[in-house]
Motif scaffolding. Structure first.
Motif, PDB file in Angstrom:
ATOM      1  N   ALA A 143      -1.698  -8.692   0.711  1.00  0.00           N
ATOM      2  CA  ALA A 143      -2.340  -7.823  -0.282  1.00  0.00           C
ATOM      3  C   ALA A 143      -2.557  -6.416   0.254  1.00  0.00           C
ATOM      4  O   ALA A 143      -2.380  -5.435  -0.450  1.00  0.00           O
ATOM      5  CB  ALA A 143      -3.667  -8.439  -0.715  1.00  0.00           C
ATOM      6  N   GLY A 144      -2.955  -6.292   1.491  1.00  0.00           N
ATOM      7  CA  GLY A 144      -3.255  -4.981   2.042  1.00  0.00           C
ATOM      8  C   GLY A 144      -2.069  -4.053   2.092  1.00  0.00           C
ATOM      9  O   GLY A 144      -2.215  -2.831   2.095  1.00  0.00           O
ATOM     10  N   ALA A 157      -7.619  -8.116  -3.498  1.00  0.00           N
ATOM     11  CA  ALA A 157      -8.264  -6.853  -3.147  1.00  0.00           C
ATOM     12  C   ALA A 157      -9.637  -6.738  -3.805  1.00  0.00           C
ATOM     13  O   ALA A 157     -10.539  -6.097  -3.267  1.00  0.00           O
ATOM     14  CB  ALA A 157      -7.377  -5.687  -3.574  1.00  0.00           C
ATOM     15  N   ARG A 158      -9.806  -7.379  -4.956  1.00  0.00           N
ATOM     16  CA  ARG A 158     -11.099  -7.383  -5.651  1.00  0.00           C
ATOM     17  C   ARG A 158     -12.060  -8.395  -5.035  1.00  0.00           C
ATOM     18  O   ARG A 158     -13.238  -8.425  -5.350  1.00  0.00           O
ATOM     19  CB  ARG A 158     -10.869  -7.705  -7.135  1.00  0.00           C
ATOM     20  CG  ARG A 158     -12.119  -7.645  -8.003  1.00  0.00           C
ATOM     21  CD  ARG A 158     -11.740  -7.633  -9.473  1.00  0.00           C
ATOM     22  NE  ARG A 158     -10.881  -8.730  -9.841  1.00  0.00           N
ATOM     23  CZ  ARG A 158     -11.319  -9.858 -10.426  1.00  0.00           C
ATOM     24  NH1 ARG A 158     -12.600 -10.034 -10.654  1.00  0.00           N
ATOM     25  NH2 ARG A 158     -10.467 -10.789 -10.773  1.00  0.00           N
ATOM     26  N   VAL A 204      -6.474   3.643  -7.356  1.00  0.00           N
ATOM     27  CA  VAL A 204      -5.829   2.461  -6.793  1.00  0.00           C
ATOM     28  C   VAL A 204      -4.317   2.679  -6.810  1.00  0.00           C
ATOM     29  O   VAL A 204      -3.749   3.010  -7.861  1.00  0.00           O
ATOM     30  CB  VAL A 204      -6.183   1.190  -7.585  1.00  0.00           C
ATOM     31  CG1 VAL A 204      -5.462  -0.028  -6.999  1.00  0.00           C
ATOM     32  CG2 VAL A 204      -7.682   0.958  -7.584  1.00  0.00           C
ATOM     33  N   ILE A 218      -1.604  -3.124  -2.099  1.00  0.00           N
ATOM     34  CA  ILE A 218      -2.675  -2.454  -2.827  1.00  0.00           C
ATOM     35  C   ILE A 218      -3.460  -1.560  -1.874  1.00  0.00           C
ATOM     36  O   ILE A 218      -3.877  -1.996  -0.803  1.00  0.00           O
ATOM     37  CB  ILE A 218      -3.643  -3.477  -3.468  1.00  0.00           C
ATOM     38  CG1 ILE A 218      -2.891  -4.451  -4.375  1.00  0.00           C
ATOM     39  CG2 ILE A 218      -4.756  -2.756  -4.223  1.00  0.00           C
ATOM     40  CD1 ILE A 218      -2.371  -3.862  -5.656  1.00  0.00           C
ATOM     41  N   HIS A 219      -3.662  -0.305  -2.273  1.00  0.00           N
ATOM     42  CA  HIS A 219      -4.467   0.630  -1.486  1.00  0.00           C
ATOM     43  C   HIS A 219      -5.506   1.269  -2.407  1.00  0.00           C
ATOM     44  O   HIS A 219      -5.161   1.771  -3.479  1.00  0.00           O
ATOM     45  CB  HIS A 219      -3.592   1.709  -0.843  1.00  0.00           C
ATOM     46  CG  HIS A 219      -2.584   1.168   0.114  1.00  0.00           C
ATOM     47  ND1 HIS A 219      -2.853   0.986   1.450  1.00  0.00           N
ATOM     48  CD2 HIS A 219      -1.310   0.738  -0.070  1.00  0.00           C
ATOM     49  CE1 HIS A 219      -1.789   0.480   2.050  1.00  0.00           C
ATOM     50  NE2 HIS A 219      -0.835   0.318   1.152  1.00  0.00           N
ATOM     51  N   MET A 247      -8.273  -5.836 -11.204  1.00  0.00           N
ATOM     52  CA  MET A 247      -9.267  -5.117 -10.405  1.00  0.00           C
ATOM     53  C   MET A 247     -10.379  -4.516 -11.255  1.00  0.00           C
ATOM     54  O   MET A 247     -11.350  -3.967 -10.716  1.00  0.00           O
ATOM     55  CB  MET A 247      -8.588  -4.028  -9.570  1.00  0.00           C
ATOM     56  CG  MET A 247      -7.626  -4.579  -8.542  1.00  0.00           C
ATOM     57  SD  MET A 247      -7.075  -3.360  -7.325  1.00  0.00           S
ATOM     58  CE  MET A 247      -8.599  -3.095  -6.413  1.00  0.00           C
TER      59      MET A 247
END
Length: 639
Positions: free
Chosen positions: A48-49, A128-129, A60, A52-53, A85
């Motif tokens: 995920a990292g 990420a959420r 986002v 998604i940033h 998100m």
């Protein structure tokens, strides 16, 4: 992703493998570059990292290796992130198809962005959420962004001209390129005087094996340099069949290196031998071109032994690997960036223009922009495979299909399996030695297979003395196919119009389509007055974009049905320009064109870029029979 055999372009070697000077040879000695097809099956699993940033400003950014060629992927990816998100769609930025930044999500083909990439993006956004692994992505009933209509997030840039397509890219000190092309198919270069090109002011000329390219401060000067060399070139030509003899040629040139594919259920030959109503038919589908608004284009720039290429392709990681192989350098020294491009339709899976631009740029020592002309795009890009179809079937005493024997020469296997509930079935695909370069096309072989099958189903219905809709329903067990048939027929008013209209249906890539059409033959042409299409692809993610995809498929499908056909003779294309190759115009769009989107929130979302097109040609062909009483078994349909 299942790799259908008609995706021939994915198995091609790079268009060129260039020679090495001594310094370059020593630099790559002992280095082995292993290349693989970057399809869905080889796509990387990205944490995920890396995908998604989240910025300090609340913006986002999501990264994906997919490309945007007008099908709406950029907006759909942004919607998926906004949904999971809980952020505004305006606060999502999408970085696509940069091989140095984005994960390898595989080639943009086969309608796989929706069923494969979107779930991966949603899971990454949910993680990420902070939801995963304890929870999961939002169920359909809780959607607030997905499932709602949204226009393209880059619509303003597109309509105002602010967006830069691959052919718009500019780099400091950039030159423009042009390439010497053969005068005919199967011709090989015997000799050429490249010094003739160097006489054009500012021109740079490179010859590397059979490749000859030029660069100059303007595209006109670059073409002048190529034209000067062309006047000196000597070519070895070879015999090449004409399009008028194509189908006889295909059947006579069955491949000796690849065995036919065959699937059988039940006992076909005994069932065909039973005393029952039997029917046979032969159908023909020609080569056609993708004809995107933007032909192939690339800008290449070298720095310290590495190359960056901006190009329009549906296969950025595959093109990266082709560049690495062509120049014998590691893939880590190649960066491919794909700006949102002006159409693809399955036609931009290979990297020939990127490789050509890179070779000229290497010689020039400056960035080089190479844009294929429309004639080059028509002539040297790969075509949708032509196909010859031989079908035989029988009916039982109750008027149901008892036996089905379907043989496809050359076109491919997508959509080849019959959806009808028939106890005895034989389906064969025969490889042929094609006289033209061929490969993927929107819907690939499903466009051709569905045309032949659905027209023949109409002939069987007539032999059974049955209404074409009722005959289909009586031979179908698939509830989803029945659903789109009934939806299209209801909207069209089939019950009162059946004797003057045509109907067809099909399934491919996990989605279902049915179409009804009304046509007239006038002035030597077929005019489509009305077309209704029902389409079902599971849970709908963006109704506005889905409608655009279906309507675009209808219009493109009309081109293949009514006018598009590659003509060639003596190794030369005869209609390689829009003045000669007729794609649909605004005036060809049916006055009444209606789309029924069948939403199934209980089912997983399938892609919609390909399947709608497969019902267009057979619906029109069957309507033409209803209007004229004459069967047309070859595309394009003639009045």
């Amino acid at each position: 992703m299942r790799i259908e055999p008609e995706r021939y372009e994915l198995f091609e070697a790079p268009a060129y493998t260039f020679t090495l000077d001594r310094r370059e040879f020593l630099g790559v000695a002992g280095v082995l570059v292993t290349l693989t097809f970057t399809g869905e099956a080889h796509a990387q699993t990205t944490p995920a990292g890396a995908r998604i940033h989240v910025g300090d400003n609340g913006i986002v950014t999501v990264l994906t290796g997919k490309v945007e060629v007008g099908q709406g992927a950029r907006t759909e990816v942004a919607m998926a992130v906004a949904e999971e998100m809980g952020v505004a769609l305006d606060n999502v930025r999408v970085v696509m198809a940069d091989t140095s930044l984005a994960p390898n999500d595989g080639i943009t083909a086969g309608s796989r962005t929706t069923p494969s990439t979107i779930p991966a993006v949603r899971k990454a956004a949910a993680a990420a959420r902070g939801v995963l692994p304890a929870g999961s992505v939002k169920p359909v009933k809780d959607w607030t962004v997905l499932g709602k209509p949204h226009h393209r997030i880059d619509a303003r840039e597109i309509v105002t001209g602010a967006h830069q397509y691959p052919s718009d890219i500019r780099r400091p000190g950039m030159l423009y390129g042009s390439v010497l092309r053969a005068p005919a198919y199967a011709a090989t270069l015997a000799s050429a005087d490249i010094e003739a090109g160097r006489k054009i002011e500012g021109a740079v000329v490179v010859r590397d094996g059979d490749f000859i390219g030029c660069a100059a401060p303007t595209s006109h000067a670059a073409r002048q340099a190529v034209d000067a060399i062309a006047k000196t070139a000597q070519w070895k030509t070879a015999a090449h069949p004409a399009s008028k003899d194509l189908f006889e040629y295909l059947k006579a040139h069955r491949s000796t290196s690849r065995q036919p594919r065959e699937q059988t259920r039940g006992s076909v030959e005994p069932a065909l031998a039973e005393p029952a109503k039997k029917l046979s038919g032969v159908y023909r589908v020609p080569y056609i071109q993708h004809a995107p608004m933007e032909p192939r284009a690339a800008v290449a720039e070298w720095s310290d032994g590495s190359v960056t290429v901006w190009t329009g392709t549906q296969n950025p990681f595959g093109v990266r690997d082709q560049l690495a192989q062509a120049f014998r350098i590691p893939a880590s020294r190649v960066r491919v960036i794909v700006p949102d491009s002006g159409g693809g339709f399955g036609g931009k899976h290979t990297g020939e223009v990127a490789i050509e631009a890179a070779r000229i740029a290497k010689e020039a020592g400056k960035p080089v922009c190479l844009r294929w002309t429309r004639q080059e795009e028509f002539t040297w890009a790969y075509f949708r495979p032509a196909g010859l179809f031989e079908i035989e079937a029988s009916l039982d005493a109750g008027g149901r299909i008892a036996a089905w024997d379907f043989t496809n020469y050359n076109a491919g296997t997508a959509g080849i399996a019959t959806p009808y509930a028939t106890p005895n079935v034989r389906t064969r695909f025969v490889y042929c030695d094609s006289p033209l370069r061929e490969g993927s096309y929107r819907g690939i072989a499903a466009t051709a297979n569905n045309f032949a099958r659905e027209c023949f189903i109409d002939e069987l219905a007539a032999a059974a003395g049955a209404d074409p809709l009722e005959f289909r329903l009586a031979n179908l067990d698939d509830a989803r196919m029945r659903g789109v048939l009934e939806a299209a027929a209801r909207e069209f008013g089939w019950e009162r119009r059946a004797k003057t209209a045509g109907i067809a249906c099909g399934t491919e890539k996990g989605s279902y389509v049915a179409a009804c059409a009304a046509v007239r033959a006038e002035g030597g042409r077929v005019h489509v007055d009305e077309l209704v299409m029902a389409f079902e692809c599971g849970a709908i993610l963006n109704p506005a974009n889905l409608r655009a995809q279906i309507e675009g498929s209808i219009i493109q499908g009309m081109g293949g049905a009514l006018s598009e056909e590659m003509l060639f003779e003596n190794g030369k294309l005869l209609n390689g320009k829009f003045a000669q190759y007729r794609v649909p115009r605004f005036r060809d769009v049916p006055a009444k064109m209606r789309v029924i989107m069948v939403n199934r929130p209980d089912l997983a979302s399938a892609g919609a870029g390909e399947t709608p097109i497969i019902a267009v040609a057979p619906a029109i062909a069957n309507a033409l029979f209803a209007a004229t009483g004459a069967r047309r078994r070859a595309l394009p349909l003639r009045a």
